[in-house]
Motif scaffolding. Structure first.
Motif, PDB file in Angstrom:
ATOM      1  N   LEU A   2     -40.726 -52.612  -8.350  1.00 21.15           N
ATOM      2  CA  LEU A   2     -39.740 -51.991  -9.251  1.00 21.15           C
ATOM      3  C   LEU A   2     -40.299 -50.815 -10.022  1.00 21.15           C
ATOM      4  O   LEU A   2     -39.546 -49.924 -10.421  1.00 21.15           O
ATOM      5  N   THR A   3     -41.614 -50.777 -10.271  1.00 23.36           N
ATOM      6  CA  THR A   3     -42.203 -49.698 -11.060  1.00 23.36           C
ATOM      7  C   THR A   3     -42.589 -48.492 -10.202  1.00 23.36           C
ATOM      8  O   THR A   3     -42.771 -47.395 -10.737  1.00 23.36           O
ATOM      9  N   ALA A   4     -42.712 -48.680  -8.886  1.00 28.21           N
ATOM     10  CA  ALA A   4     -42.827 -47.580  -7.922  1.00 28.21           C
ATOM     11  C   ALA A   4     -43.866 -46.520  -8.281  1.00 28.21           C
ATOM     12  O   ALA A   4     -43.612 -45.338  -8.120  1.00 28.21           O
ATOM     13  N   GLY A   5     -45.037 -46.939  -8.793  1.00 28.10           N
ATOM     14  CA  GLY A   5     -46.092 -45.967  -9.059  1.00 28.10           C
ATOM     15  C   GLY A   5     -46.382 -45.755 -10.535  1.00 28.10           C
ATOM     16  O   GLY A   5     -47.374 -45.114 -10.892  1.00 28.10           O
ATOM     17  N   LEU A   6     -45.541 -46.324 -11.394  1.00 31.22           N
ATOM     18  CA  LEU A   6     -45.719 -46.143 -12.841  1.00 31.22           C
ATOM     19  C   LEU A   6     -47.056 -46.704 -13.313  1.00 31.22           C
ATOM     20  O   LEU A   6     -47.780 -46.064 -14.076  1.00 31.22           O
TER      21      LEU A   6
ATOM     22  N   GLY B  92     -52.985 -47.187  -4.820  1.00 32.22           N
ATOM     23  CA  GLY B  92     -51.900 -48.133  -4.939  1.00 32.22           C
ATOM     24  C   GLY B  92     -50.837 -47.894  -3.895  1.00 32.22           C
ATOM     25  O   GLY B  92     -50.757 -46.820  -3.303  1.00 32.22           O
ATOM     26  N   MET B  93     -50.050 -48.917  -3.651  1.00 31.42           N
ATOM     27  CA  MET B  93     -48.900 -48.772  -2.770  1.00 31.42           C
ATOM     28  C   MET B  93     -47.635 -49.095  -3.561  1.00 31.42           C
ATOM     29  O   MET B  93     -47.569 -50.118  -4.252  1.00 31.42           O
ATOM     30  N   ALA B  94     -46.664 -48.177  -3.447  1.00 32.29           N
ATOM     31  CA  ALA B  94     -45.352 -48.422  -4.030  1.00 32.29           C
ATOM     32  C   ALA B  94     -44.445 -48.844  -2.887  1.00 32.29           C
ATOM     33  O   ALA B  94     -43.957 -48.023  -2.125  1.00 32.29           O
ATOM     34  N   THR B  95     -44.292 -50.152  -2.723  1.00 30.28           N
ATOM     35  CA  THR B  95     -43.473 -50.682  -1.630  1.00 30.28           C
ATOM     36  C   THR B  95     -42.093 -50.979  -2.179  1.00 30.28           C
ATOM     37  O   THR B  95     -41.762 -52.110  -2.511  1.00 30.28           O
ATOM     38  N   TYR B  96     -41.316 -49.906  -2.284  1.00 31.03           N
ATOM     39  CA  TYR B  96     -39.991 -50.021  -2.895  1.00 31.03           C
ATOM     40  C   TYR B  96     -39.048 -50.727  -1.921  1.00 31.03           C
ATOM     41  O   TYR B  96     -38.319 -51.628  -2.292  1.00 31.03           O
ATOM     42  N   ALA B  97     -39.074 -50.331  -0.661  1.00 29.49           N
ATOM     43  CA  ALA B  97     -38.237 -50.972   0.354  1.00 29.49           C
ATOM     44  C   ALA B  97     -38.878 -52.286   0.784  1.00 29.49           C
ATOM     45  O   ALA B  97     -40.105 -52.385   0.901  1.00 29.49           O
TER      46      ALA B  97
ATOM     47  N   LEU C 108     -41.379 -52.325   3.721  1.00 27.92           N
ATOM     48  CA  LEU C 108     -42.760 -51.857   3.511  1.00 27.92           C
ATOM     49  C   LEU C 108     -43.630 -52.941   2.892  1.00 27.92           C
ATOM     50  O   LEU C 108     -44.853 -52.896   3.008  1.00 27.92           O
TER      51      LEU C 108
END
Lengths: 417, 417
Positions: A281-285, A303-308, A311
């Motif tokens: 949910l934070t997608a890189g924050l 880091g990995m932002a696995t929004y979907a 992924l």
């Protein structure tokens, strides 16, 4: 001392830009144990600025003015100061030369516009500017000192550190005022609980002023002690601070110079660890907050932002069965994300966040505002914390990032999550 | 109308929190074509707040006050308003009942503290609050209307939208004042160049006021037209806006409601694409900005923050030979990162950022502030843009994220990078 700030610029009164100079100056002045009595924000309006300069000079001992020292016609702070205090504007030859050299070193030609930036009110103490073009200066009127600084935050901060704040400290000490400020920054505690924990300690420390402040997503306790010397003030302040930290335990993460990210990275550095992050949910924050800390590149691998959801499987190795059974917002998914990023990054410790920022739900049993945060590695079992906040979308994401940073900090310090 | 804001709270004057209510209110008021003449920020000090309320009421037609409506003893705005305008504080029974029900629905008991939040100055128009506990109200004094709103940004914004701003628009229209504001938001252009491009257009549009504003990392042109009806004002404003957009071309990315991230996602949505991100120096900043946009989860698959060089190989497939030969801060690395994330995410379009935020260099030929941004996919060749900014570490990272968003936007719109 009565201190006021006057912040100028149409970009502020139109709401196009949020002022950052006022808060920064106020926090630096608070660090000297002084308070800012008032900020005033005005647009680029000569009469309004001149009138407020006169009014502030009549009320205050020290006024810090920011903005309006640029090269364009709407930069009218010098003219406003001249109008307020009945002075002529004069071109300072040394400043003109400084600006000329600055332009030459950048391979640029001076324009008549830029010459405006060498103007100051007659009789002003000229401060110059090692960090930009605008000329900073001080005007004394009656018992008041008015400091005029550029509005560019980087220039304002450097000039204030170099001249204003050191001078203010010396002035206070010359008057026999010795103060010490200590800030105890806390996370994952409500302001009312913080106050409840600290209040019983205060009666044994009569020379210390105290207050709590909500600084979302954190809370702070602030203590200012006075004494007959710098050491006496410091001793008084630190005595209370020690008791406070003991009472608060793990929720007190640091002092004035710390951020939650710097505290987490400091703890990780002390272990010799490297860190990686998996975020939904934070997608890189969270990873961007870690990277904000100077020196982060030695400790943060990535880091990995696995929004979907796909992924989470493909990049982090969360099993499709787990996702189908538990859903992406679940304790099991947070755990698998943290363990996945740990393995894929080669880090020693990792944190993962998944949740529902809202406002809508995802059709699962979890209400919006639900967040699962997992910490893995560092020689202990993976641990997952579940929280639910009754907050808006962006607040939930900021709280989630703070929770993730705190889990990293606690794991590196050997504290329970 | 003369409009002023009064923002209260020790958290503001101590610098612990940067105010966001003032800027938000100012921008919403500017959207109605009105200007805020002054913000004043004061601590939780009854006499100071009462004195400023009286002064503001004597100067202004409308004063918006935020903060100090909470349950604790330092929440003293009601008492300050009573002192300023010589009224008694009274408990409003309907508000007390509203607060009681709110607490009951959360399963909490009302405390005497919370009963304080039903107090208002006698004779005030009670607005209530559908979004929190504090009771909002309006006091009329002389010709001035003073609106008292809670300091919690979410509550303030919702109450202002619901009552204050709609009422202000109606009031202006009842007075025959019809205005239209248009904002043209731009990126990758200097404020002086923007002004230079627009100035020649103005003389044919005498009924439109114009100004430029620097809103780092962007710049804005703002136009306000007046007319005898809402339509007339709108027609005048839009005529100039059209010419401005034509002259500016690709640098004009959107209007008042847009952010660069929302403009990029809007363009991507119109293509039916999905997007992914690879970030080095920004470490998640760009992907977090995309995720800030409501509805982003349909379009943003995810991102990788490959801060450590080794992860550029391991996660993104950048070849070790390339990294050894060109270094991680290079056109070739940016290109390989963009193509790597495109392949690994299954996205239709991808952007990658690598660079040196500074302050130090990395031993390569590139000075600090150098950034390479690459855009890949979307049916065109991978394209890399190199920039160098003479800015501090955090400004370089913010400029880099803006550049990356702009490359995504341009690719989806078929504009040159």
């Amino acid at each position: 001392l009565r201190i006021e700030l006057l912040l100028t610029g149409d970009e502020l009164t139109s709401g196009a830009v949020s002022d950052s100079n006022g808060g920064w100056l106020a926090s630096r002045i608070a660090a000297l144990g002084e308070r800012v009595a008032r900020f005033t924000v005005l647009g680029d309006d000569l009469e309004a600025v001149a009138g407020e300069l006169r009014a502030a000079a009549s009320r205050a001992d020290l006024v810090v003015v920011s903005g309006g020292l640029g090269p364009t016609l709407d930069d009218l702070t010098v003219d406003a100061a001249c109008a307020a205090f009945e002075r002529r504007a004069v071109v300072d030859p040394a400043q003109l030369e400084r600006i000329r050299q600055r332009f030459a070193s950048l391979g640029r030609q001076l324009t008549p516009n830029n010459e405006r930036q060498a103007r100051v009110p007659e009789g002003a103490e000229v401060l110059g500017n090692d960090f930009g073009t605008a000329t900073a200066f001080v005007v004394r009127h009656g018992g008041c000192e008015l400091w005029f600084l550029p509005g560019v935050p980087r220039e304002l901060r450097k000039l204030a550190e170099q001249k204003l704040l050191s001078g203010l400290r010396e002035r206070l000490e010359a008057e026999g005022v010795f103060r010490c400020l200590r800030v105890v920054k806390c996370v994952r505690i409500a302001e009312s609980h913080l106050d409840h924990a600290i209040a019983p300690l205060l009666q044994r420390h009569p020379h210390v002023r105290y207050g709590t402040i909500a600084a979302f997503p954190e809370v702070q306790a602030r203590f200012v002690a006075e004494g007959g010397s710098a050491d006496a003030a410091k001793t008084r302040c630190e005595a209370l601070e020690r008791e406070v930290r003991q009472v608060l335990g793990a929720v007190a993460y640091g002092g004035e110079a710390d951020t939650l990210a710097s505290a987490a990275l400091g703890a990780i550095r002390s272990k010799g660890w490297k860190v990686a992050v998996a975020e939904s949910l934070t997608a890189g924050l969270l990873s961007a907050q870690l990277a904000d800390v100077p020196g982060a590149s030695d400790l943060l691998l990535g880091g990995m932002a696995t929004y979907a959801t796909g992924l989470k499987e493909r990049w982090l190795g969360v099993s499709p069965e787990l996702l189908a059974r538990e859903g992406p917002v679940s304790e099991a998914c947070a755990r698998a994300m943290a363990e996945g990023i740990l393995a894929r990054s080669g880090a020693d410790v990792a944190v993962a966040l998944t949740g529902l920022a809202g406002p809508g739900g995802d059709g699962s049993e979890h209400p919006p505002g639900t967040v699962f945060a997992a910490v893995a590695g560092g020689g202990a079992h993976t641990h997952v914390v579940r929280e639910r906040w009754l907050l808006g979308r962006n607040e939930v994401r900021r709280m989630a990032a703070a929770l993730g940073l705190d889990l990293l900090r606690r794991r590196a310090l050997g504290l329970p999550a």
